[in-house]
Write an enzyme that holds these catalytic residues in place. Structure first.
Site, PDB file in Angstrom:
ATOM      1  N   ARG A  50      42.850  34.559  51.716  1.00  0.00           N
ATOM      2  CA  ARG A  50      42.272  34.481  50.379  1.00  0.00           C
ATOM      3  C   ARG A  50      40.774  34.244  50.518  1.00  0.00           C
ATOM      4  O   ARG A  50      40.349  33.366  51.291  1.00  0.00           O
ATOM      5  CB  ARG A  50      42.914  33.313  49.612  1.00  0.00           C
ATOM      6  N   HIS A  52      38.145  32.847  48.245  1.00  0.00           N
ATOM      7  CA  HIS A  52      38.116  32.162  46.952  1.00  0.00           C
ATOM      8  C   HIS A  52      36.692  31.744  46.628  1.00  0.00           C
ATOM      9  O   HIS A  52      36.099  30.906  47.317  1.00  0.00           O
ATOM     10  CB  HIS A  52      39.034  30.931  46.980  1.00  0.00           C
ATOM     11  N   SER A  53      36.131  32.331  45.578  1.00  0.00           N
ATOM     12  CA  SER A  53      34.751  31.997  45.205  1.00  0.00           C
ATOM     13  C   SER A  53      34.708  30.681  44.442  1.00  0.00           C
ATOM     14  O   SER A  53      35.525  30.435  43.556  1.00  0.00           O
ATOM     15  CB  SER A  53      34.160  33.105  44.329  1.00  0.00           C
ATOM     16  N   GLU A  54      33.725  29.880  44.799  1.00  0.00           N
ATOM     17  CA  GLU A  54      33.616  28.531  44.224  1.00  0.00           C
ATOM     18  C   GLU A  54      33.563  28.542  42.703  1.00  0.00           C
ATOM     19  O   GLU A  54      32.826  29.326  42.090  1.00  0.00           O
ATOM     20  CB  GLU A  54      32.329  27.875  44.761  1.00  0.00           C
ATOM     21  N   CYS A  66      39.125  29.955  32.950  1.00  0.00           N
ATOM     22  CA  CYS A  66      39.272  31.004  33.967  1.00  0.00           C
ATOM     23  C   CYS A  66      40.610  30.800  34.671  1.00  0.00           C
ATOM     24  O   CYS A  66      41.383  29.921  34.293  1.00  0.00           O
ATOM     25  CB  CYS A  66      38.103  30.955  34.948  1.00  0.00           C
ATOM     26  N   GLU A  93      29.122  29.885  43.648  1.00  0.00           N
ATOM     27  CA  GLU A  93      29.540  29.439  42.307  1.00  0.00           C
ATOM     28  C   GLU A  93      29.058  30.411  41.222  1.00  0.00           C
ATOM     29  O   GLU A  93      27.968  30.990  41.320  1.00  0.00           O
ATOM     30  CB  GLU A  93      28.959  28.032  42.095  1.00  0.00           C
ATOM     31  N   THR A 115      31.918  37.699  29.492  1.00  0.00           N
ATOM     32  CA  THR A 115      31.312  37.161  30.724  1.00  0.00           C
ATOM     33  C   THR A 115      30.208  38.061  31.258  1.00  0.00           C
ATOM     34  O   THR A 115      29.190  37.579  31.751  1.00  0.00           O
ATOM     35  CB  THR A 115      32.387  36.981  31.823  1.00  0.00           C
ATOM     36  N   ASP A 127      27.799  40.684  38.606  1.00  0.00           N
ATOM     37  CA  ASP A 127      28.358  39.910  39.715  1.00  0.00           C
ATOM     38  C   ASP A 127      27.322  39.873  40.834  1.00  0.00           C
ATOM     39  O   ASP A 127      26.952  40.914  41.374  1.00  0.00           O
ATOM     40  CB  ASP A 127      29.662  40.585  40.205  1.00  0.00           C
ATOM     41  N   ARG A 129      27.624  38.178  43.678  1.00  0.00           N
ATOM     42  CA  ARG A 129      28.181  37.679  44.944  1.00  0.00           C
ATOM     43  C   ARG A 129      27.977  38.640  46.110  1.00  0.00           C
ATOM     44  O   ARG A 129      27.965  39.843  45.945  1.00  0.00           O
ATOM     45  CB  ARG A 129      29.682  37.415  44.791  1.00  0.00           C
ATOM     46  N   LYS A 155      36.296  43.064  46.584  1.00  0.00           N
ATOM     47  CA  LYS A 155      36.512  42.279  47.809  1.00  0.00           C
ATOM     48  C   LYS A 155      37.134  43.170  48.887  1.00  0.00           C
ATOM     49  O   LYS A 155      36.748  43.102  50.058  1.00  0.00           O
ATOM     50  CB  LYS A 155      37.442  41.094  47.531  1.00  0.00           C
TER      51      LYS A 155
HETATM   52  N1  LIG Z   1      28.807  34.072  35.825  1.00  0.00           N
HETATM   53  C1  LIG Z   1      30.036  33.688  35.535  1.00  0.00           C
HETATM   54  N2  LIG Z   1      30.856  33.340  36.553  1.00  0.00           N
HETATM   55  C2  LIG Z   1      32.095  32.970  36.247  1.00  0.00           C
HETATM   56  C3  LIG Z   1      32.565  32.917  34.931  1.00  0.00           C
HETATM   57  N3  LIG Z   1      33.845  32.478  34.941  1.00  0.00           N
HETATM   58  C4  LIG Z   1      34.149  32.295  36.259  1.00  0.00           C
HETATM   59  N4  LIG Z   1      33.103  32.573  37.041  1.00  0.00           N
HETATM   60  C5  LIG Z   1      32.995  32.570  38.494  1.00  0.00           C
HETATM   61  O1  LIG Z   1      33.710  33.693  38.957  1.00  0.00           O
HETATM   62  C6  LIG Z   1      34.126  33.483  40.294  1.00  0.00           C
HETATM   63  C7  LIG Z   1      35.571  33.893  40.402  1.00  0.00           C
HETATM   64  O2  LIG Z   1      35.574  35.263  40.226  1.00  0.00           O
HETATM   65  P1  LIG Z   1      36.622  36.094  39.422  1.00  0.00           P
HETATM   66  O3  LIG Z   1      35.913  37.286  38.890  1.00  0.00           O
HETATM   67  O4  LIG Z   1      37.379  35.191  38.445  1.00  0.00           O
HETATM   68  O5  LIG Z   1      37.702  36.526  40.436  1.00  0.00           O
HETATM   69  P2  LIG Z   1      37.457  37.214  41.824  1.00  0.00           P
HETATM   70  O6  LIG Z   1      37.258  36.086  42.802  1.00  0.00           O
HETATM   71  O7  LIG Z   1      36.379  38.242  41.765  1.00  0.00           O
HETATM   72  O8  LIG Z   1      38.801  38.008  42.032  1.00  0.00           O
HETATM   73  P3  LIG Z   1      40.219  37.480  42.492  1.00  0.00           P
HETATM   74  O9  LIG Z   1      40.240  37.575  43.991  1.00  0.00           O
HETATM   75  O10 LIG Z   1      41.185  38.396  41.871  1.00  0.00           O
HETATM   76  O11 LIG Z   1      40.346  36.051  42.019  1.00  0.00           O
HETATM   77  C8  LIG Z   1      33.844  32.020  40.597  1.00  0.00           C
HETATM   78  O12 LIG Z   1      32.638  31.964  41.353  1.00  0.00           O
HETATM   79  C9  LIG Z   1      33.616  31.413  39.214  1.00  0.00           C
HETATM   80  O13 LIG Z   1      32.742  30.309  39.252  1.00  0.00           O
HETATM   81  C10 LIG Z   1      31.690  33.276  33.877  1.00  0.00           C
HETATM   82  O14 LIG Z   1      32.034  33.289  32.704  1.00  0.00           O
HETATM   83  N5  LIG Z   1      30.439  33.658  34.229  1.00  0.00           N
HETATM   84 ZN   LIG Z   2      36.723  29.779  37.478  1.00  0.00          ZN
END
Ligand SMILES: Nc1nc2c(ncn2[C@@H]2O[C@H](COP(=O)(O)OP(=O)(O)OP(=O)(O)O)[C@@H](O)[C@H]2O)c(=O)[nH]1
Ligand SMILES: [Zn+2]
Length: 226
Positions: A50, A52-54, A66, A93, A115, A127, A129, A155
């Site tokens: 996994r 996992h983004s903070e 979320c 984050e 978002t 995004d 990241r 990813k």
């Molecule tokens: N900018 C922003 N970031 C967010 C928001 N809600 C959650 N996040 C961030 O989004 C990230 C998680 O990403 P997601 O898009 O939910 O999921 P993912 O990691 O891309 O995909 P999965 O692997 O399926 O979980 C974390 O860093 C959260 O802090 C938002 O409304 N705005």
């Molecule tokens: Zn979140």
């Protein structure tokens, strides 16, 4: 930029079992990432993994806005059920914009933006990241084949381009509730995420809540909610 380095590791007992916590750091910027590892993941066989983004609000403050907290708990449980796997805790984050900017984005969402619109209004990409560092972390852990727990095609693409063999995508659809349904919708419609909606049918979510040691027995309704 110099690549990230493996710096240190230690035992980390958790509610989900005994993990090793491995610390990584960029030598110049000192930016840190971590991985939780269970079992022998360097044996060349595919590893349940996994990225996992903070998300401080979801991962530690029980936010329902979320799905992050639910995904974190579920991923750790699935790894512990297999007795083998890795969770990279990717410290970007707010999809890379940082915590305070994420709160700024939440404030715009309170006014009706989704978002992505909120990120763009603040001058960021949808995004921000960089997942490539996770491929370097897999390399440092001697992991080359992964069964990736994710709904996010970006990813998978980034891992494949970086030479990590994603042999399977393992879906991670958990924690849907009325506060995050629009957020999940936006991910599916605008970011191409593989989201399976439970269509208001709380059964799956409830199944998750009932089986997850971190979740309550039902989707909670806050006391101050009308
Ligand atoms: N900018 C922003 N970031 C967010 C928001 N809600 C959650 N996040 C961030 O989004 C990230 C998680 O990403 P997601 O898009 O939910 O999921 P993912 O990691 O891309 O995909 P999965 O692997 O399926 O979980 C974390 O860093 C959260 O802090 C938002 O409304 N705005
Ligand atoms: Zn979140």
């Amino acid at each position: 930029m110099a690549k990230i380095q493996l710096v240190t590791e230690a035992n980390l007992p958790t509610e989900f079992g005994l993990f090793k916590i491995v610390g990584f750091e960029f030598p110049k910027t000192k930016k840190e990432h971590i991985a939780l590892v269970m079992g022998d993941i360097a044996d060349g066989k595919p590893v349940l993994a996994r990225i996992h983004s903070e998300c401080l609000t979801g991962d530690t403050l029980y936010s329902l806005k979320c799905d992050c907290g639910f995904q974190l708990a579920t991923a750790l449980r699935q790894i512990s059920e297999e007795g083998r796997g890795v969770l990279i805790y990717h410290r970007e984050e707010g999809r890379g914009i940082g915590l305070i900017n994420k709160i700024r984005a939440y404030a715009l969402q309170d006014q009706g933006m989704d978002t992505i619109e909120a990120n763009l209004a603040l001058g960021f990409a949808a995004d921000e990241r960089n997942f490539a560092v996770c491929a370097d972390i897999f390399d440092l852990l001697a992991v080359n084949q992964v069964r990736l727990l994710t709904n996010n095609p970006a990813k998978i693409d980034t891992m494949k381009k970086a030479g990590i063999n994603v042999v399977e995508r393992v879906p991670l659809n958990v924690g849907e509730n009325r506060y995050n349904r629009a957020y999940l919708d936006t991910k599916a419609k605008k970011m191409g995420h593989y989201i399976v909606h439970h269509n208001g049918d709380a059964q799956n979510t409830e199944k998750h809540f009932l089986s997850c040691p971190h979740c309550l027995s039902e989707v909670p309704t806050p006391q101050n909610e009308q």
